[in-house]
Design an enzyme around this catalytic site. Sequence first.
Site, PDB file in Angstrom:
ATOM      1  N   GLY A  51       0.683  -0.993  -0.122  1.00 32.35           N
ATOM      2  CA  GLY A  51       0.078   0.040   0.077  1.00 32.35           C
ATOM      3  C   GLY A  51       0.862   1.096   0.062  1.00 32.35           C
ATOM      4  O   GLY A  51       2.097   1.285  -0.605  1.00 32.35           O
ATOM      5  N   SER A  52       0.306   2.262   0.711  1.00 32.84           N
ATOM      6  CA  SER A  52       1.007   3.592   0.651  1.00 32.84           C
ATOM      7  C   SER A  52       2.356   3.813   1.059  1.00 32.84           C
ATOM      8  O   SER A  52       3.089   4.755   0.960  1.00 32.84           O
ATOM      9  CB  SER A  52       0.042   4.489   1.236  1.00 32.84           C
ATOM     10  OG  SER A  52      -1.270   4.271   0.741  1.00 32.84           O
ATOM     11  N   THR A  53       2.773   2.841   1.921  1.00 31.94           N
ATOM     12  CA  THR A  53       4.077   2.947   2.351  1.00 31.94           C
ATOM     13  C   THR A  53       5.378   2.731   1.156  1.00 31.94           C
ATOM     14  O   THR A  53       6.344   2.946   1.243  1.00 31.94           O
ATOM     15  CB  THR A  53       4.456   1.708   3.361  1.00 31.94           C
ATOM     16  OG1 THR A  53       4.272   0.462   2.706  1.00 31.94           O
ATOM     17  CG2 THR A  53       3.892   1.710   4.670  1.00 31.94           C
ATOM     18  N   MET A  54       4.765   2.473   0.000  1.00 30.19           N
ATOM     19  CA  MET A  54       5.436   2.395  -1.279  1.00 30.19           C
ATOM     20  C   MET A  54       5.731   4.040  -1.803  1.00 30.19           C
ATOM     21  O   MET A  54       6.643   4.129  -2.526  1.00 30.19           O
ATOM     22  CB  MET A  54       4.790   1.460  -2.125  1.00 30.19           C
ATOM     23  CG  MET A  54       5.806   0.688  -3.105  1.00 30.19           C
ATOM     24  SD  MET A  54       6.712  -0.545  -1.614  1.00 30.19           S
ATOM     25  CE  MET A  54       7.711  -1.283  -2.884  1.00 30.19           C
ATOM     26  N   LYS A  55       4.992   4.747  -1.597  1.00 30.34           N
ATOM     27  CA  LYS A  55       4.942   6.113  -2.063  1.00 30.34           C
ATOM     28  C   LYS A  55       6.177   7.017  -2.087  1.00 30.34           C
ATOM     29  O   LYS A  55       6.559   7.591  -2.980  1.00 30.34           O
ATOM     30  CB  LYS A  55       3.588   7.086  -1.813  1.00 30.34           C
ATOM     31  CG  LYS A  55       2.170   6.442  -2.319  1.00 30.34           C
ATOM     32  CD  LYS A  55       1.179   7.476  -1.642  1.00 30.34           C
ATOM     33  CE  LYS A  55      -0.075   6.673  -2.138  1.00 30.34           C
ATOM     34  NZ  LYS A  55      -1.275   7.181  -1.295  1.00 30.34           N
TER      35      LYS A  55
END
Lengths: 88, 583
Positions: B301-305
């Site tokens: 999820g967003s921890t990749m952004k």
Amino acid sequence: MARLTGFLVMLVVASSLGVVASQHHARKLYAAVEREQQRSRQLEVEWGQLQLEQSTWAAHARIEKLAREKLAMRPPLPGQIIAIEERP
Amino acid sequence: MTKAKKGVTFNHNPLLRSELPAWRPRFVLLCLLGGSLALVGRAAYLQGVNDQFLQAKGESRYARVLEVPATRGKITDRQGDVLAVSSPVKSIWAIPEDARLNPGQVRQLAGLLEMPVQEINQKLSVDKDFVFLKRQVSPELAERIAALKLPGIHDQREYRRFYPGGDVMAHVVGFTGVDDKGQEGIELAFEAALAGKPGSRRVVKDRRGNVVEDVQSIRLPQDGREVALAIDNKIQYLAHAALKQAMTDHKAKAGGVVVIDAKSGEILALANAPTYNPNNRVKLTGDQLRNRALTDTYEPGSTMKPFTAALALEKGKVTANTIINCAPGRMTIGSATISDAHPHGALSVTQVIQKSSNIGAAKMALSFPPETMWKMFDDLGFGSPLKLGFPGEVGGRLRPAKNWRPIEQATMSYGHGMSVNLMQMANAYQVFARDGDIVPLSLSRVDTPPVHGTRVFSPQTAREVRQMLETVVQPGGTAQLANVPGYRVGGKTGTSMKLVGGHYANRYVASFVGIAPISDPRLIVAVMIDEPSNGKRYGGEVAAPVFAQVTGGALRTLGVAPDAPLKPLQVARGAAAPVREAM
């Protein structure tokens, strides 16, 4: 001639007695080494057990429980902590 | 002949006068001579040439080869606190044929072994030469049983492994089987180093069986090496306790926490839930056994952004203040539509991270070719196992770039359509904590930390993204609960739906990966909570508080100076007693 033979026989007997004595001595010493090694193994085992005991008593869960319940301690509030910088 | 004449001359006896031919006595003489020569030759052969055989035969009357046992190495944490240690125990075994016990003796034995009488009788009635009655009993108990002098009942020395860390350390340390061989965790991963090699020596024994002389050491016993892990006992406990609390608060199915020292790549803590007690593994299920941080993957999820943003900065596509239009919160790529959880208008790159906009990340990602993005993911360690040597480690899913469709590239920019494990996530965040490079992670203590790692981003980019990560925990960010009083911290939340049977179901994985302190990052803490089901489900609500708790405690444990000090409530200048922190 006979005297020389007698002398040599005596030497042989003395030397063989010496062999027996030193053999006996060596075996006694060996038994002592063996005992000490046994003891060292025993102590090694005990050391492990004591470390185990220490770890069990010092388990963080136990320390925290004791600190909170028995000693009524609590973590300091962030404002209560003073950091002291170490300058070499 | 002259002498013979004086004495009795038997040969003049006519009865004895032989009429033998002259060759016969000579023949007999020759035979005797030949015989004795053969004997002398044989004797010389046995004594001189082929002397090994008789020597061996002679030695076998008094020499014995003894097995010298070796102990399995200890496992300790980085400070040397014992996490696993072997202690001798006895196993009670029997030769059923010899064990003719009367009912009284069986009762006595059953009482000592704490086993039902029937079970003992059953074991003793089998048609085998050898049967274990009970394995791994205490040496004291074994002595009491030996004192009964029961026929056919024997004991043998074995080692049992004890784990004082219990459930706190279970997933890291693992455990050994009844044969003292590693089966899980470090016990299995470091089996070669931990296992000792038993030696043997040849000794002379006397009539009573005492060893009287050491003839030679055939093989010296090699005790197993002591393995010092990178794990810090205190931080591990903090992580375990915080995770356990979160599991109960959010009625979660599972969870994991990883703490890494950004300076050395050492894994300071690795906690998983649910866990188990390695000292008592009777009711163990596979679910408890899983070291989720390493063996289970999830969609990050967003921890990749932040990585997407870092790549855009690195390639010069944007600066931290470039405005990206994220209105109206929906975007159609091909036939699919992606959306933001909360619609935003125009956001700067920093705000895309702070407010976690999917549209913003997707727009940045679509500005470069798939290969560039794939290479970054690969450099960050996604898609292949980290090779920590831990059993069952997985690499997650990262498809080759040439098969990516634009929609996939867009969703990957915010961590969907790929999978990672928690350790990989923590590993990748090193680029922000370490000014753009990655050093290999280590489960065992590192005494000389590597200075340079593999460079992924420039230090400039890493620092800029670090600033962005800090805004996430500030007012207006998604993870204000991640704040640690006294320290500047930063990180990124992640909330992803779980794929169940190929479709996204209404189940979530909440995660938070953060670094602290921002001024000179020392720690990377990754938290993942699987299926929180008590109302809250966002990474900022569920995982961020765990991060704050673990990071705060760990920084104080490590003695990291606060970089955002609060004013002390009362200044104790005169009594400069150091304020000690409770556990």
